[in-house]
Motif scaffolding. Structure first.
Motif, PDB file in Angstrom:
ATOM      1  N   ILE A  39       0.833  -1.208   0.000  1.00  0.00           N
ATOM      2  CA  ILE A  39       0.000   0.000   0.000  1.00  0.00           C
ATOM      3  C   ILE A  39       0.867   1.257   0.000  1.00  0.00           C
ATOM      4  CG2 ILE A  39      -1.606   1.353   1.409  1.00  0.00           C
ATOM      5  CD1 ILE A  39      -2.861  -1.335   2.265  1.00  0.00           C
ATOM      6  N   VAL A  40       1.900   1.270   0.825  1.00  0.00           N
ATOM      7  CA  VAL A  40       2.787   2.438   0.880  1.00  0.00           C
ATOM      8  C   VAL A  40       3.548   2.590  -0.444  1.00  0.00           C
ATOM      9  CG1 VAL A  40       4.760   3.483   2.052  1.00  0.00           C
ATOM     10  CG2 VAL A  40       3.017   2.290   3.380  1.00  0.00           C
ATOM     11  N   ALA A  41       4.034   1.485  -0.992  1.00  0.00           N
ATOM     12  CA  ALA A  41       4.784   1.546  -2.250  1.00  0.00           C
ATOM     13  C   ALA A  41       3.909   2.060  -3.393  1.00  0.00           C
ATOM     14  CB  ALA A  41       5.340   0.168  -2.597  1.00  0.00           C
ATOM     15  N   LEU A  42       2.669   1.579  -3.464  1.00  0.00           N
ATOM     16  CA  LEU A  42       1.773   2.033  -4.526  1.00  0.00           C
ATOM     17  C   LEU A  42       1.426   3.513  -4.364  1.00  0.00           C
ATOM     18  CD1 LEU A  42      -0.659  -1.007  -4.883  1.00  0.00           C
ATOM     19  CD2 LEU A  42       1.138  -0.292  -6.475  1.00  0.00           C
ATOM     20  N   ALA A  43       1.219   3.944  -3.121  1.00  0.00           N
ATOM     21  CA  ALA A  43       0.915   5.356  -2.882  1.00  0.00           C
ATOM     22  C   ALA A  43       2.078   6.234  -3.334  1.00  0.00           C
ATOM     23  CB  ALA A  43       0.616   5.584  -1.403  1.00  0.00           C
TER      24      ALA A  43
END
Length: 217
Positions: A42-46
């Motif tokens: 989730i953090v990487a995609l954001a």
């Protein structure tokens, strides 16, 4: 004429720096959420979406931006599929192995990829291939790029096999822009050292004259 370098012609600094942000974000998210793959993804995609938006605003080519974002999405899908955080870096491993192979084959076939890329940037198409000195210089300089990919593989593979997620993130950051910068500098040095004295440089291929047509029977 200004003494250009490969870094001037090819750029790559911004893209290389940007490429490190999603993997570093993945590791940070993975750690903060108690080593949750979902948290890291989730953090990487954001961060990947934020980087893509920023690159578009500063005028980067949409295709290049989309490829970078798709790479992040693919890495995320693989990690979620396997449930193994280290698999987020599998795309990087495969792409470096494939790049090393493709660059090596291009040298063997006397179509060194460095010449193809620089010739395209300079609008020369394939005119540089009619200059034997340039072909030889591009071939030697292209081996530096093969070495770059080999160095990454030599570092990444043991860390991947040992499931060292944090170390993979650190290695990805350390071996992206710093290694690209070194590769550009060294390959430019090899290119210039290989060209014979008096050669006008990469912007001016010395093409061999075509044999004159005979007017006699």
């Amino acid at each position: 004429m200004k003494d250009e370098s490969l870094a001037d012609l090819l750029g790559g600094r911004r893209g290389a720096i940007d490429a490190t942000l999603p993997p570093v974000a993945f590791v940070a998210g993975w750690l903060v959420t108690g080593q949750s793959v979902w948290g890291g993804v989730i953090v990487a995609l954001a961060v990947g979406v934020a980087v893509a938006g920023w690159r578009l605003r500063r005028g980067d080519r949409p295709r290049a931006v989309l490829v970078g974002l798709l790479a992040v999405c693919l890495a995320a899908m693989i990690a979620l599929r396997t449930g193994r955080a280290a698999d987020f870096f599998l795309v990087q491993l495969v792409s470096n192995a494939a790049s090393a192979l493709v660059w090596t084959v291009s040298i063997v076939l006397r179509w060194p990829l460095l010449g193809v890329v620089v010739g395209t940037v300079l609008g020369q198409r394939t005119r540089w291939r009619r200059d034997p000195a340039l072909v030889r210089a591009y071939s030697r300089a292209s081996w530096v790029w093969v070495l770059q990919y080999a160095v990454r593989l030599a570092v990444f593979l043991p860390l991947y096999a040992a499931d060292q997620v944090v170390a993979l993130g650190v290695a990805r950051a350390a071996l992206t822009w710093p290694l690209v910068a070194a590769c550009l500098a060294v390959s430019w040095w090899v290119l210039r050292r290989t060209l014979p004295d008096g050669h006008p440089g990469i912007r001016h291929p010395v093409t061999e004259p075509q044999p004159a047509m005979s007017t006699t029977d």
